[in-house]
Design a protein around this motif. Sequence first.
Motif, mmCIF file in Angstrom:
data_model
loop_
_atom_site.group_PDB
_atom_site.id
_atom_site.type_symbol
_atom_site.label_atom_id
_atom_site.label_comp_id
_atom_site.label_asym_id
_atom_site.label_seq_id
_atom_site.Cartn_x
_atom_site.Cartn_y
_atom_site.Cartn_z
ATOM 1 N N GLY A 86 -5.608 9.855 7.394
ATOM 2 C CA GLY A 86 -4.417 9.409 8.112
ATOM 3 C C GLY A 86 -3.201 10.249 7.780
ATOM 4 O O GLY A 86 -2.383 10.565 8.652
ATOM 5 N N GLY A 87 -3.080 10.630 6.495
ATOM 6 C CA GLY A 87 -1.957 11.463 6.084
ATOM 7 C C GLY A 87 -2.001 12.838 6.732
ATOM 8 O O GLY A 87 -0.978 13.348 7.191
ATOM 9 N N LEU A 88 -3.188 13.438 6.797
ATOM 10 C CA LEU A 88 -3.325 14.744 7.438
ATOM 11 C C LEU A 88 -3.039 14.664 8.930
ATOM 12 O O LEU A 88 -2.382 15.538 9.498
ATOM 13 N N SER A 89 -3.541 13.596 9.565
ATOM 14 C CA SER A 89 -3.272 13.420 10.992
ATOM 15 C C SER A 89 -1.774 13.294 11.244
ATOM 16 O O SER A 89 -1.234 13.896 12.174
ATOM 17 N N GLY A 90 -1.101 12.510 10.402
ATOM 18 C CA GLY A 90 0.344 12.358 10.535
ATOM 19 C C GLY A 90 1.083 13.666 10.312
ATOM 20 O O GLY A 90 2.066 13.961 11.005
ATOM 21 N N TYR A 91 0.598 14.465 9.355
ATOM 22 C CA TYR A 91 1.228 15.760 9.066
ATOM 23 C C TYR A 91 1.147 16.682 10.274
ATOM 24 O O TYR A 91 2.155 17.275 10.695
ATOM 25 N N PHE A 92 -0.053 16.783 10.865
ATOM 26 C CA PHE A 92 -0.214 17.663 12.021
ATOM 27 C C PHE A 92 0.536 17.131 13.230
ATOM 28 O O PHE A 92 1.032 17.896 14.056
ATOM 29 N N LEU B 278 3.390 19.107 15.251
ATOM 30 C CA LEU B 278 3.364 19.247 16.698
ATOM 31 C C LEU B 278 4.700 18.863 17.314
ATOM 32 O O LEU B 278 5.233 19.555 18.184
ATOM 33 N N GLU B 279 5.277 17.771 16.852
ATOM 34 C CA GLU B 279 6.573 17.329 17.361
ATOM 35 C C GLU B 279 7.668 18.339 17.036
ATOM 36 O O GLU B 279 8.561 18.606 17.844
ATOM 37 N N GLU B 280 7.608 18.921 15.818
ATOM 38 C CA GLU B 280 8.592 19.937 15.436
ATOM 39 C C GLU B 280 8.494 21.154 16.339
ATOM 40 O O GLU B 280 9.517 21.711 16.759
ATOM 41 N N PHE C 180 -1.478 23.836 16.358
ATOM 42 C CA PHE C 180 -1.261 22.572 15.658
ATOM 43 C C PHE C 180 -1.912 21.415 16.408
ATOM 44 O O PHE C 180 -2.391 20.457 15.794
ATOM 45 N N MET C 181 -1.908 21.492 17.736
ATOM 46 C CA MET C 181 -2.619 20.476 18.515
ATOM 47 C C MET C 181 -4.097 20.484 18.159
ATOM 48 O O MET C 181 -4.714 19.431 17.978
ATOM 49 N N PHE C 182 -4.670 21.684 18.072
ATOM 50 C CA PHE C 182 -6.096 21.812 17.761
ATOM 51 C C PHE C 182 -6.407 21.246 16.384
ATOM 52 O O PHE C 182 -7.377 20.494 16.206
ATOM 53 N N LEU C 183 -5.585 21.585 15.389
ATOM 54 C CA LEU C 183 -5.795 21.059 14.038
ATOM 55 C C LEU C 183 -5.673 19.541 14.022
ATOM 56 O O LEU C 183 -6.473 18.845 13.392
#
Length: 382
Positions: A209-215, A219-221, A252-255
């Motif tokens: 969950g943390g990694l998903s939130g990071y990516f 993406l938003e940035e 970043f979308m892909f990651l």
Amino acid sequence: MLLKTFGWSFVVTAVGLVLAVLYGGWTAFGIVAILSILEISLSFDNAVVNAGILKKMSAFWQKIFLTVGVLIAVFGMRLIFPVAIVAITAKKNPIDAVNLALTDKDQYQQLVTDAHPAIAAFGGMFLLMIFLDFIFEAREIQWLRWVERPLAKLGKVDMLSVCIALIVLLIASMTFATHAHQHGGAHIDKGQTVLISGIAGLITYMIVGGLSGYFEDKLEEEEEREHEEEEEAARSGKQRSAILLAGKAAFFMFLYLEVLDASFSFDGVIGAFAITNDIILMALGLGIGAMYVRSLTVYLVRQGTLDDYVYLEHGAHYAIGALAVILMVTIQYQINEVITGLVGVLLIGWSFWSSVRRNRAIAEAEGKAEAPDAKAEVSSGV
């Protein structure tokens, strides 16, 4: 359109079901079919999320995700991950675990059975956290309002999901685990094993969950930076380098999609252990399901029908919650595989029918609203 999108999924289904019959007869056929339906139902919301992100990506990055990504999803998470779970819990070399599954099915089955309390605790905690985080989140659209509305209010309490999950784990380790079966039918206290495995499942969920939130934040940035540079280029009259920024955003979308895919793969793989411990049947069923999820993602992107059935995501998460409870109970008690598989299918079917009824009600309301306007126009014309 339908054949073009789901063609490869139909081929994989036919091949997989034939292999299941050759491997274990019609019983294996039924198990693989249930696993396929379970994987599709549990991953439907994953397909919806994937489609929402994929439609923003270029054709090149869509192909990358739907080729390289599906290889990782099918062969990585659906084949390697189940072997890794068995190898770790049964303390076997991964190669030995695969060889054992192919050459001595009875011994492999017994090793998996002995390791089941640890597997169930790990998977139960992971699935429970997915369900709790969903049900405690305030949502504009609610399916079972009498349940979701009060729980959304409770969800404002920080770390509530983690606290509830830990309480469930402690209760399970002090009740079900104290009567878990060991090889030979003897009873052994596996409270410590269940506790450690459950904590490992909780940690795994928090890391994913943390990694998903990071990516997602990355993406938003990138999107905000791209928007700012578009405005700056418009003011200065210069042409910015759109390809580089699009590449970064797509990367970043892909990651993000890969991490998200992995997190949703966990629930399918772990949920499969509640239905069968046979690694071959598990790989066949989950592989077929993963192909349909891929095809469904493409279909949703091309058709643009992401919002048609709004309760399906709710039904999928309720199915995840039911599987979490079932896994924790199976630490001590055996539950029929058919019942386990049908729970998810029934919940998904119920949520689908609720979505259809909602769409009909909205269409009828809009029709009634338009009728007076039409009469008014006719009257004014006369």
